[in-house]
Design a protein around this motif. Sequence first.
Motif: not given
Length: 312
Positions: A160-185
Amino acid sequence: MAVGNHSTVTEFILAGLTKKPELQLPLFLFFLGVYVVTVVGNLGMITLIGLSYHLHTPMYYFLSSLSFIDFCYSTVITPKMLVNLVTEKNTISYPECMTQLYFFLFFVISECHMLAVMAYDRYIAICKPLLYNVTMSYQVCSWLVVEVYMMGLIGATAHTVCMLKVIFCKAKIINHYFCEVFPLLELSCSSTYINEVVLLCFSTFNILAPALAILSSYVFIIVSILRICPTEGRFKAFSTCSSHISAVTIFYGSAAFMYLQPLNVSSMDEGKVSSVFYTIIVPMLNPLIYSLRNKDVKDALNKIIKKRLFCI
């Protein structure tokens, strides 16, 4: 901007399991039924073990902990998914997404290690029965459960700490039914190299290490069982392990398929199917497997039902 992430994304849209509207209602009814069975089964197992004095043994202490973990991480995922199946826009805020990710990882990693602890318990019970009461004392069992949750805490915090450092500025559609690691990356517009390294290292440790421990335990268990001369004795010894083997196979098979592969070759559609097994189906199956294939659990349930009927 989202606090702590320096990202322009404040919410995500969950793509869900399917894009076909005609399948949403049947899927909602199916997963609602699965979730009800999961809640009743796991809470029922915890209650049954708590009320039945003869089930107050290390084996059932660990089983009760497993039921608690299954109930919790199913609850982290399924209710939100059910809501999304009956709403037009499946949104989840950035803080909610990170919270869901954290608790999902915490409980799923804990389950990996809990299954390994349960295999170790069966190894001691079958291979070293004279030392069982000493080796699996109340203090040892308590420490093993604490260590299981510590593994979950460390793994979930690191991811989670590593994910908090990720910058999200692309399309915000997660290709999953919950917040999974791979789709978020996949949505990141910053480097995910550290995330992928951490993910591969922790996934290898949290999946392969417990799996090897389980495999080693059962190699020794099978050797010990084969040394038992009477066929009835072999069957009784193996029957205490068969439920655990079934649960381990389903859980580790689906989890390994999802996590033990590089990000660039991971198919999100295949990953969603795999995720359904270890996030929704396995928590439902575990109490059923352990109750239907366990004579002690069935006997305890029958006694409680008879007492209730007698009181009425």
